[in-house]
Design a protein around this motif. Structure first.
Motif, mmCIF file in Angstrom:
data_model
loop_
_atom_site.group_PDB
_atom_site.id
_atom_site.type_symbol
_atom_site.label_atom_id
_atom_site.label_comp_id
_atom_site.label_asym_id
_atom_site.label_seq_id
_atom_site.Cartn_x
_atom_site.Cartn_y
_atom_site.Cartn_z
ATOM 1 N N ALA A 218 -44.045 -32.147 -4.431
ATOM 2 C CA ALA A 218 -44.167 -33.527 -4.923
ATOM 3 C C ALA A 218 -42.945 -33.873 -5.763
ATOM 4 O O ALA A 218 -42.980 -33.873 -6.998
ATOM 5 C CB ALA A 218 -45.456 -33.690 -5.732
ATOM 6 N N VAL A 219 -41.823 -34.178 -5.089
ATOM 7 C CA VAL A 219 -40.555 -34.423 -5.786
ATOM 8 C C VAL A 219 -40.472 -35.850 -6.328
ATOM 9 O O VAL A 219 -39.585 -36.171 -7.109
ATOM 10 C CB VAL A 219 -39.360 -34.144 -4.853
ATOM 11 C CG1 VAL A 219 -39.304 -32.665 -4.497
ATOM 12 C CG2 VAL A 219 -39.442 -34.994 -3.594
ATOM 13 N N LYS A 220 -41.374 -36.723 -5.894
ATOM 14 C CA LYS A 220 -41.407 -38.088 -6.434
ATOM 15 C C LYS A 220 -42.827 -38.641 -6.304
ATOM 16 O O LYS A 220 -43.662 -38.097 -5.571
ATOM 17 C CB LYS A 220 -40.424 -38.994 -5.703
ATOM 18 C CG LYS A 220 -40.706 -39.172 -4.226
ATOM 19 C CD LYS A 220 -39.675 -40.112 -3.602
ATOM 20 C CE LYS A 220 -39.965 -40.308 -2.110
ATOM 21 N NZ LYS A 220 -38.988 -41.229 -1.484
ATOM 22 N N GLN A 221 -43.067 -39.719 -7.015
ATOM 23 C CA GLN A 221 -44.389 -40.349 -6.960
ATOM 24 C C GLN A 221 -44.646 -40.919 -5.565
ATOM 25 O O GLN A 221 -43.737 -41.439 -4.919
ATOM 26 C CB GLN A 221 -44.474 -41.471 -7.998
ATOM 27 C CG GLN A 221 -45.850 -42.101 -8.119
ATOM 28 C CD GLN A 221 -45.826 -43.333 -9.013
ATOM 29 O OE1 GLN A 221 -45.286 -44.363 -8.636
ATOM 30 N NE2 GLN A 221 -46.412 -43.198 -10.203
ATOM 31 N N ARG A 222 -45.888 -40.831 -5.100
ATOM 32 C CA ARG A 222 -46.253 -41.357 -3.776
ATOM 33 C C ARG A 222 -47.457 -42.288 -3.919
ATOM 34 O O ARG A 222 -48.432 -41.952 -4.574
ATOM 35 C CB ARG A 222 -46.589 -40.216 -2.821
ATOM 36 C CG ARG A 222 -47.073 -40.667 -1.441
ATOM 37 C CD ARG A 222 -47.562 -39.491 -0.620
ATOM 38 N NE ARG A 222 -48.152 -39.917 0.629
ATOM 39 C CZ ARG A 222 -47.480 -40.065 1.772
ATOM 40 N NH1 ARG A 222 -46.189 -39.810 1.813
ATOM 41 N NH2 ARG A 222 -48.088 -40.455 2.875
ATOM 42 N N ILE A 223 -47.349 -43.462 -3.272
ATOM 43 C CA ILE A 223 -48.460 -44.413 -3.250
ATOM 44 C C ILE A 223 -49.354 -44.082 -2.062
ATOM 45 O O ILE A 223 -48.882 -43.960 -0.926
ATOM 46 C CB ILE A 223 -47.945 -45.868 -3.124
ATOM 47 C CG1 ILE A 223 -47.005 -46.199 -4.282
ATOM 48 C CG2 ILE A 223 -49.114 -46.838 -3.080
ATOM 49 C CD1 ILE A 223 -47.616 -46.103 -5.641
ATOM 50 N N GLY A 224 -50.655 -43.928 -2.292
ATOM 51 C CA GLY A 224 -51.585 -43.554 -1.239
ATOM 52 C C GLY A 224 -52.054 -44.739 -0.407
ATOM 53 O O GLY A 224 -51.741 -45.903 -0.685
#
Length: 459
Positions: A218-224
């Motif tokens: 998880a190298v960056k924020q992810r929107i689900g």
């Protein structure tokens, strides 16, 4: 080659136009009345029509109106008694342009070129729209399909959650799309998630997103998907394959309209309508401990069952004809006719793959058959691992000798079959390209493209 149809009851005019257009290397057909012209438009692939207005049997304006009902081929109207009113009326009824007699050569040729370019743009636009638009019509007139359409009309405008059941390939996704299309959320996104295609350890991140650093990759924020569908519709396909831990989080999202990203603490409000689909018997999955009963009751406010193709054989002719027209348009070839006997043969097949299998079958038949799709073609190509041939009225089956495991995809097999078919037809016609193109029902330029694609050359 571009084909132009001339409809004019004056032989000298037809002859002059033919000479001019053939000099410009157009293929030309001509008739002296509108009735024959309309018959040609129904049977042949015509790219442009030059039509006189004042004719015997049928007026040119009547021909234009009748043609608009069966084709989108551009019309250029011509008349020796032209007025502004006549030109305006022709344009209002769908004509591309209006030319006065005696015809000016330069204006004629410029108008023909422009009309053909516009016609090509219209065709390309339709093909692109058809490829982009995933929400196609739900085809069928059986009682089960009528009930599904009626249910969609009643349920779509509401906020009720819907559970769609049915076999693989039966059309569950299409039902979900129509529920969204007819809902009040249509201006906002429909987000699809195939729960069976996502590994169980990633499904929660896919649905709810994750914060940076919440796990190793998880190298960056992810929107689900829940956040992406906010205000719109979330379609959970094959929800019966979702892990129990993900089911618990989905249940909470449905109960509270809130989610939390993986590795996060902040609760995020979401306004999502959930539509789910499955090919499994969820009640059995509940008994086996694989699915939560409380989630099942949350999802199944409305139940829609999509029948298998075997349960609605009477719909096959309508569906097959629609697929045939669509695929022929995509291939830029005249629509092939499926004979009555061929259609009966299609109805007799088991269709374990449902609508998806039927579409693949129709595409295969279009590629491998001649101008008509007959019962013989259906018998021959229904199962590509065998070849059926008719001898003295008896149907015999023999192995093709092909190892179908060598083909990694249907596209690879299709390319192979297409190459073999074209080579056979070229050999049969002594490599006469024009004759072969006419026999198999495609344009000569299209055949040349295929020959170039497969590197086909006469030995």
């Amino acid at each position: 080659m571009t084909t132009v149809l001339i409809i004019d009851d004056e032989r000298p005019i037809r002859s002059s136009l033919r000479d001019i257009l053939e000099y410009e290397e157009y293929n030309v057909l001509d008739v002296d009345n509108g009735i024959e012209g309309l018959e040609i438009l129904k049977k042949e692939k015509i790219d442009l029509v030059l039509c006189d207005i004042k004719m015997n049997k049928m007026d040119g304006m009547e021909v234009l109106v009748a043609a608009n009902a069966i084709t989108d081929v551009p019309f250029i109207m011509i008349s020796g008694h032209g007025t502004i009113e006549t030109a305006v009326e022709a344009a209002r009824k769908g004509a591309y342009d209006f030319l006065e007699k005696p015809l000016d050569l330069n204006r004629l040729l410029i108008t023909v070129r422009n009309a053909l370019e516009r016609g090509n743009l219209v065709k390309e636009t339709k093909v692109l729209k058809r490829k982009v638009a995933k929400t196609k019509e739900i085809l069928g007139s059986s009682n089960s399909i009528a009930l599904i359409k009626e249910t969609i009309d009643k349920v779509a405008p509401t906020e009720a959650r819907v559970l769609i059941t049915g076999d693989n390939g039966s059309g569950k996704e299409l039902v979900a799309r129509w529920l969204h299309e007819k809902s009040n959320r249509v201006s906002l996104p429909l987000i699809e998630v195939n729960c069976a295609a996502i590994p169980s350890e990633l499904i929660e991140s896919e649905l709810f997103g994750h914060e940076k650093g919440s796990f190793t990759s998880a190298v960056k924020q992810r929107i689900g998907k829940f956040e992406q569908a906010n205000g719109g519709t979330l379609f959970l396909d094959e929800i019966g394959d979702m892990s129990l831990s993900a089911q618990a989080k989905v249940l909470r999202a449905l109960q509270e309209n809130k989610i939390t990203r993986v590795g996060g603490e902040k609760e995020i409000d979401v306004n999502v309508r959930v539509i789910a689909a499955t090919n499994k018997d969820l009640l059995k999955e509940i008994d086996n401990g694989n699915f939560r009963m409380d989630l099942y009751h949350r999802l199944s406010v409305i139940l829609i069952h999509v029948p298998s193709l075997a349960e609605r054989m009477d719909d096959i002719p309508l569906i097959a004809s629609s697929f045939c027209e669509e695929i022929c348009h995509d291939y830029n070839i005249p629509t092939k006719e499926i004979t009555t006997d061929a259609m009966k043969s299609l109805q007799a097949l088991p269709w374990t793959g449902n609508i998806r299998e039927l579409r693949n079958m129709v595409e295969r038949l279009i590629i491998l058959s001649d101008k008509k799709i007959t019962e013989k073609e259906v018998s021959t190509f229904a199962n590509p691992s065998t070849v059926k041939h008719i001898t003295n009225g008896d149907v015999a089956t023999k192995s093709t000798g092909l190892n179908f495991d060598n083909f990694q995809s249907f596209q690879e097999f299709k390319d192979y079959a297409e190459e073999q078919y074209i080579t056979h037809k070229l050999d049969k016609n002594a490599w006469n390209v024009s004759k072969t193109a006419d026999e198999i029902g495609i344009q000569r330029s299209h055949l040349y493209s295929k020959m170039e694609k497969f590197g086909l050359k006469r030995d």
